[in-house]
Design a protein around this motif. Structure first.
Motif, mmCIF file in Angstrom:
data_model
loop_
_atom_site.group_PDB
_atom_site.id
_atom_site.type_symbol
_atom_site.label_atom_id
_atom_site.label_comp_id
_atom_site.label_asym_id
_atom_site.label_seq_id
_atom_site.Cartn_x
_atom_site.Cartn_y
_atom_site.Cartn_z
ATOM 1 N N GLY A 195 0.814 -1.213 0.000
ATOM 2 C CA GLY A 195 0.000 0.000 0.000
ATOM 3 C C GLY A 195 0.846 1.261 0.000
ATOM 4 N N VAL A 196 1.983 1.219 0.712
ATOM 5 C CA VAL A 196 2.875 2.386 0.746
ATOM 6 C C VAL A 196 3.477 2.628 -0.632
ATOM 7 C CG1 VAL A 196 5.055 3.251 1.675
ATOM 8 C CG2 VAL A 196 3.399 2.177 3.190
ATOM 9 N N HIS A 197 3.858 1.531 -1.316
ATOM 10 C CA HIS A 197 4.521 1.679 -2.606
ATOM 11 C C HIS A 197 3.539 1.936 -3.738
ATOM 12 C CE1 HIS A 197 8.677 0.709 -1.560
ATOM 13 N NE2 HIS A 197 8.136 -0.020 -0.618
ATOM 14 N N HIS A 198 2.371 1.311 -3.666
ATOM 15 C CA HIS A 198 1.397 1.466 -4.743
ATOM 16 C C HIS A 198 0.070 1.923 -4.156
ATOM 17 C CE1 HIS A 198 4.101 -0.435 -7.548
ATOM 18 N NE2 HIS A 198 4.255 -1.440 -6.718
ATOM 19 N N PRO A 199 -0.006 3.180 -3.766
ATOM 20 C CA PRO A 199 -1.267 3.637 -3.166
ATOM 21 C C PRO A 199 -2.389 3.568 -4.193
ATOM 22 C CG PRO A 199 0.267 5.481 -3.521
ATOM 23 C CD PRO A 199 1.005 4.236 -3.860
ATOM 24 N N GLY A 200 -3.544 3.189 -3.696
ATOM 25 C CA GLY A 200 -4.724 3.162 -4.562
ATOM 26 C C GLY A 200 -4.737 2.010 -5.550
ATOM 27 N N LEU A 201 -3.997 0.953 -5.251
ATOM 28 C CA LEU A 201 -4.005 -0.200 -6.153
ATOM 29 C C LEU A 201 -5.309 -0.989 -5.963
ATOM 30 C CD1 LEU A 201 -2.083 -1.784 -8.122
ATOM 31 C CD2 LEU A 201 -1.555 -3.229 -6.168
ATOM 32 N N ASP A 202 -5.790 -1.520 -7.081
ATOM 33 C CA ASP A 202 -7.018 -2.319 -7.038
ATOM 34 C C ASP A 202 -6.886 -3.433 -6.002
ATOM 35 O OD1 ASP A 202 -9.454 -3.462 -7.745
ATOM 36 O OD2 ASP A 202 -8.440 -4.880 -9.078
ATOM 37 N N GLU A 203 -7.882 -3.485 -5.111
ATOM 38 C CA GLU A 203 -7.740 -4.358 -3.955
ATOM 39 C C GLU A 203 -7.697 -5.840 -4.325
ATOM 40 O OE1 GLU A 203 -10.303 -4.149 -0.252
ATOM 41 O OE2 GLU A 203 -9.389 -2.164 -0.388
ATOM 42 N N SER A 204 -8.491 -6.208 -5.310
ATOM 43 C CA SER A 204 -8.532 -7.634 -5.652
ATOM 44 C C SER A 204 -7.201 -8.056 -6.282
ATOM 45 C CB SER A 204 -9.696 -7.934 -6.595
ATOM 46 O OG SER A 204 -9.338 -7.709 -7.937
ATOM 47 N N LEU A 205 -6.560 -7.139 -7.001
ATOM 48 C CA LEU A 205 -5.250 -7.463 -7.582
ATOM 49 C C LEU A 205 -4.218 -7.633 -6.467
ATOM 50 C CD1 LEU A 205 -3.452 -7.851 -10.058
ATOM 51 C CD2 LEU A 205 -3.021 -5.408 -10.047
ATOM 52 N N SER A 229 11.081 -6.573 -2.407
ATOM 53 C CA SER A 229 11.331 -5.664 -3.516
ATOM 54 C C SER A 229 10.874 -6.281 -4.831
ATOM 55 C CB SER A 229 12.812 -5.308 -3.577
ATOM 56 O OG SER A 229 13.568 -6.471 -3.790
ATOM 57 N N GLU A 230 11.009 -7.611 -4.954
ATOM 58 C CA GLU A 230 10.548 -8.267 -6.168
ATOM 59 C C GLU A 230 9.030 -8.199 -6.301
ATOM 60 O OE1 GLU A 230 12.933 -11.256 -4.976
ATOM 61 O OE2 GLU A 230 14.566 -10.515 -6.220
ATOM 62 N N LEU A 231 8.354 -8.345 -5.170
ATOM 63 C CA LEU A 231 6.891 -8.249 -5.201
ATOM 64 C C LEU A 231 6.477 -6.852 -5.635
ATOM 65 C CD1 LEU A 231 4.045 -9.383 -4.512
ATOM 66 C CD2 LEU A 231 4.346 -8.412 -2.251
ATOM 67 N N VAL A 232 7.127 -5.843 -5.073
ATOM 68 C CA VAL A 232 6.784 -4.463 -5.399
ATOM 69 C C VAL A 232 7.027 -4.202 -6.888
ATOM 70 C CG1 VAL A 232 7.427 -2.064 -4.989
ATOM 71 C CG2 VAL A 232 7.143 -3.612 -3.063
ATOM 72 N N ASP A 233 8.140 -4.681 -7.405
ATOM 73 C CA ASP A 233 8.443 -4.525 -8.831
ATOM 74 C C ASP A 233 7.397 -5.225 -9.693
ATOM 75 O OD1 ASP A 233 10.634 -3.158 -8.177
ATOM 76 O OD2 ASP A 233 12.093 -4.717 -8.690
ATOM 77 N N TRP A 234 7.079 -6.437 -9.279
ATOM 78 C CA TRP A 234 6.146 -7.251 -10.050
ATOM 79 C C TRP A 234 4.801 -6.545 -10.153
ATOM 80 C CZ3 TRP A 234 2.397 -11.307 -8.239
ATOM 81 C CH2 TRP A 234 1.929 -12.099 -9.301
ATOM 82 N N ILE A 235 4.338 -6.015 -9.020
ATOM 83 C CA ILE A 235 3.045 -5.332 -9.021
ATOM 84 C C ILE A 235 3.123 -4.099 -9.914
ATOM 85 C CG2 ILE A 235 1.408 -4.063 -7.573
ATOM 86 C CD1 ILE A 235 1.894 -6.102 -5.402
ATOM 87 N N ALA A 236 4.269 -3.423 -9.910
ATOM 88 C CA ALA A 236 4.435 -2.258 -10.773
ATOM 89 C C ALA A 236 4.277 -2.659 -12.240
ATOM 90 C CB ALA A 236 5.803 -1.627 -10.539
ATOM 91 N N VAL A 237 4.886 -3.801 -12.614
ATOM 92 C CA VAL A 237 4.778 -4.274 -13.998
ATOM 93 C C VAL A 237 3.335 -4.637 -14.319
ATOM 94 C CG1 VAL A 237 5.563 -5.999 -15.646
ATOM 95 C CG2 VAL A 237 7.142 -5.130 -13.941
ATOM 96 N N LEU A 238 2.697 -5.344 -13.391
ATOM 97 C CA LEU A 238 1.296 -5.729 -13.609
ATOM 98 C C LEU A 238 0.436 -4.497 -13.836
ATOM 99 C CD1 LEU A 238 0.728 -8.513 -10.913
ATOM 100 C CD2 LEU A 238 1.168 -8.797 -13.348
ATOM 101 N N ALA A 240 1.390 -1.488 -14.804
ATOM 102 C CA ALA A 240 1.733 -0.782 -16.036
ATOM 103 C C ALA A 240 1.109 -1.457 -17.251
ATOM 104 C CB ALA A 240 3.238 -0.699 -16.188
ATOM 105 N N ASN A 241 0.918 -2.770 -17.175
ATOM 106 C CA ASN A 241 0.381 -3.484 -18.318
ATOM 107 C C ASN A 241 -1.116 -3.749 -18.201
ATOM 108 O OD1 ASN A 241 2.685 -4.426 -20.261
ATOM 109 N ND2 ASN A 241 3.487 -4.508 -18.181
#
Lengths: 280, 402
Positions: A195-205, A229-238, A240-241
């Motif tokens: 939540g800190v790294h990706h605020p407002g991310l879709d909850e189900s994702l 850090s890998e999880l945070v990166d992965w979610i960022a990629v998800l 973005a796509n």
């Protein structure tokens, strides 16, 4: 900040556990170095920043590399410069002090106010490295043999040492440290971190990604388990796509962001592929 | 007041000494524990434990000591019986559970509990009979029968310390124990200790002291001296038993192999395979093809190589005495016995070690014992590997000691 030990309670951006706070406060009160260990990506290095911030003190960082020697942290006597200066007649060669450069540890001793010193990844250096620091960390003083001067810490710096456990640290060194092992975050804490790294991310994702992530971490055949850090990166990629659904099967999107080894990718494809789930 | 706790820790293999005791006393004097058991747990853990391999032992010691399972037996028992009497009125129990409770007569239970308390000598988790946690026994806590019949916990600490007990009871650090079988990273750490350095190769590092000395000799004209950098200088020969009785350990051993292969701090690493016992020839692949004969191997590698053999050393006794030639073929007249081949290997290298995945309790009265007389044997656990590495890095062994 007064010189009397103040209590550390974590900061707004650094989430700390009760055990970690107790360890930090022990180190502050007893004026011993704090040794922090834990898996990569559990925020060992950030702890020092948080402590410095909460105490309102300056942070000095000493990144240890495989070639680092204990002496480098205290001071370096720049002989080559002096040799050249003497050869070409530049500057006052007789003043040896001009060629003494303080290392991070030396600087923290010489500092006028109390500072926080982070010795990062102490295990990267040679096996003997921590032993060479014992005396200096104990007495908080050292001698510059070239000038015959003593550097004595006016205020004992708060020393925080991190280790990835690549090498066993010597017992004598361990005995002098307050030890804390940072646990890998559980799902609840991880949700807050995401939540800190990706605020407002879709909850189900978030929910699905966390589920996959912990399933992968519990999969014992992995050589290298994914970390925060890998999880945070992965979610960022998800994100973005525009991926909205993830499930652990053979076409998990961007698995390469989580797993970095070919054998691991193959092992996962084999175990979770084609819809049949085998319990690992 | 906490001294007995320190002895409890020592008994469980956590190395605490005077230094830790003084530090803990200092922390308690400074009030760092906030006069609570929770605080004490965290403070004591930070000061007494120096490695995550000891965290589990610490948790266990903490539970054993402060739960009063050994200390406050009487008080504990009274509380337990109190609870038992209450339990029948508890609403949250299902009818089935209540029926189960009715089964037990309080007196009978008390007898049973005391009897088990006496029989039981240590903490116990899981399982069906003993008092402990996570089991299905009617005694203990976090067990199957709902909350179980909680031992210690709430009442015993006067309201405080619930968190600490919970944390200690969760035994989250079990995975980090030193005596459980290894994971790759831990193996890599253990193997890293094998390294040694030597200065060899191209001189491309500035030798400051040398330069100063040379410059001084040169009447102040700058003279730069270089030297070769320090490089790893450990050479290892790894022999591994495959197939048959080693199959259960295949995964473990393959991990050890991959770690050894990845290790960058060996100057040279040779790996070979054999089956059950070395018969004149060791092989390149686990399918026992290719390879090199033992006399050739011994000719190629020096005494300074470290020999590490991984195998269970379990075989039929005749396999140790079977005569084979250096091609690995059965040869009753010219060949040497399997055990003799092993001895040749052991004698050639200055340092050698045998890592055995079988638990040390089983090392008596079978072929392991015979092999153990030839090689120094260590269990294939983190501790064992550490000991083996320490053994390998010591100076030379006394020759002909066997």
């Amino acid at each position: 900040m007064t010189s009397s030990p103040s209590r550390f309670r974590g900061t707004d951006s650094y989430l700390s556990s009760e055990g970690l706070q107790a360890a930090v406060n022990c180190a502050l009160t007893l004026q011993r170095p704090l040794l922090v260990r834990g898996e990569p990506g559990t925020g060992k290095t950030l702890l020092a920043e948080a402590v410095a911030e909460s105490l309102g003190q300056r942070l000095l960082t000493w990144h240890v590399k495989s070639t680092t020697r204990a002496q480098d942290g205290l001071y370096v006597y720049d002989t080559v410069q002096r040799l050249y200066d003497s050869r070409f007649g530049e500057g006052d060669v007789r003043d040896i002090r001009r060629y003494i450069r303080m290392g991070p540890l030396g600087e923290s001793f010489a500092s006028k106010e109390r500072v926080v010193l982070l010795i990062d990844e102490v295990d990267k250096a040679d096996v003997e490295f921590p032993n060479d620091l014992l005396h200096e960390l104990d007495r908080m003083r050292f001698r510059i043999s070239e000038t015959n001067e003593d550097v004595v810490a006016a205020h004992r710096p708060v020393v925080i040492i991190t280790s990835n456990n690549e090498k066993e640290l010597p017992d004598a060194f361990l005995r002098r440290c307050v030890f804390h092992f940072i646990d890998f975050p559980d799902q609840e804490l991880m949700r807050r971190i995401v939540g800190v790294h990706h605020p407002g991310l879709d909850e189900s994702l978030t929910e699905q990604a966390l589920k996959v992530f912990y399933e992968l971490r519990n999969f014992t055949r992995l050589r290298k388990r994914p970390s925060t850090s890998e999880l945070v990166d992965w979610i960022a990629v998800l994100k973005a796509n525009g991926v909205t659904n993830v499930k652990l099967d053979d076409n998990l999107p961007f698995l390469g962001a989580l797993l970095k080894r070919e054998q691991d990718l193959m092992a996962v494809a084999e175990a979770f592929g084609r819809g049949r789930r085998t319990k690992a | 007041m906490f001294l007995p706790f320190l002895y409890e820790l020592r008994r469980r293999g956590v190395p605490v000494g005077a230094q830790e005791a003084v530090a803990l006393a200092g922390a308690l004097k400074a009030g760092l524990h906030d006069s609570s058991l929770d605080g004490f747990y965290h403070v004591a853990r930070a000061l007494l434990v120096h490695a995550e391999t000891h965290l589990d032992a610490f948790d266990q010691a903490f539970l054993a000591h402060f739960k009063g399972m050994e200390g406050a037996g009487q008080q504990l028992k009274d509380e337990l019986l109190e609870w038992l009497k209450e339990a029948r009125e508890r609403r949250e129990l299902t009818p089935e559970e209540r029926a189960l409770l009715e089964h037990f007569d309080v007196e009978e239970l008390e007898k049973l509990f005391q009897q088990r308390l006496e029989e039981q000598t240590e903490r116990h988790d899981g399982g069906k009979k003993w008092i402990g946690t996570g089991g299905a026994s009617p005694f203990g806590h976090s067990g199957n029968p709902r909350e179980g019949f909680r031992v210690g916990g709430e009442g015993a600490e006067g309201g405080g310390g619930r968190m600490a007990m919970k944390i200690a009871g969760a035994r989250r650090y079990q995975g980090y124990r030193g005596d459980v079988v290894l994971d790759t990273r831990q193996m890599a750490v253990a193997l890293r200790k094998l390294r040694a350095f030597a200065r060899e190769g191209v001189a491309d590092e500035l030798d400051v002291e040398g330069s100063i000395a040379a410059t001084a000799k040169n009447a102040g004209e700058l003279e730069v001296v270089t030297r070769p950098p320090r490089r790893p200088n450990t050479r290892v020969v790894l022999l591994m038993d495959v197939g048959g009785s080693m199959d259960p350990y295949a995964h473990l051993v393959s991990r050890l192999f991959s770690v050894a292969k990845q290790a960058t701090h060996f100057k040279e690493l040779r790996t070979y395979y054999f089956h059950n016992c070395v018969y004149g020839r060791v092989f390149d692949s686990p399918y026992l093809v290719g390879g090199i004969s033992v006399p050739d191997l011994l000719a190629q590698v020096g005494r300074h190589h470290k020999l590490v053999v991984v195998g269970d050393a379990l075989m039929a006794p005749y396999e140790l005495t079977m005569r084979t030639n250096s091609e690995g073929r059965y040869d009753p007249t010219e060949g040497k016995e399997g055990l003799v081949w092993l001895m040749e290997l052991a004698r050639h290298f200055e340092r050698s070690a045998w890592l055995n995945p079988e638990p040390p309790q089983t090392w008596r009265g079978n072929t392991i014992q015979a092999v153990k007389n030839v090689f120094d044997m260590f269990p294939l656990t983190l501790e064992g590997l550490g000991e083996a590495v320490a053994h390998l890095t010591k100076g030379r062994m006394v020759r002909g000691r066997r």
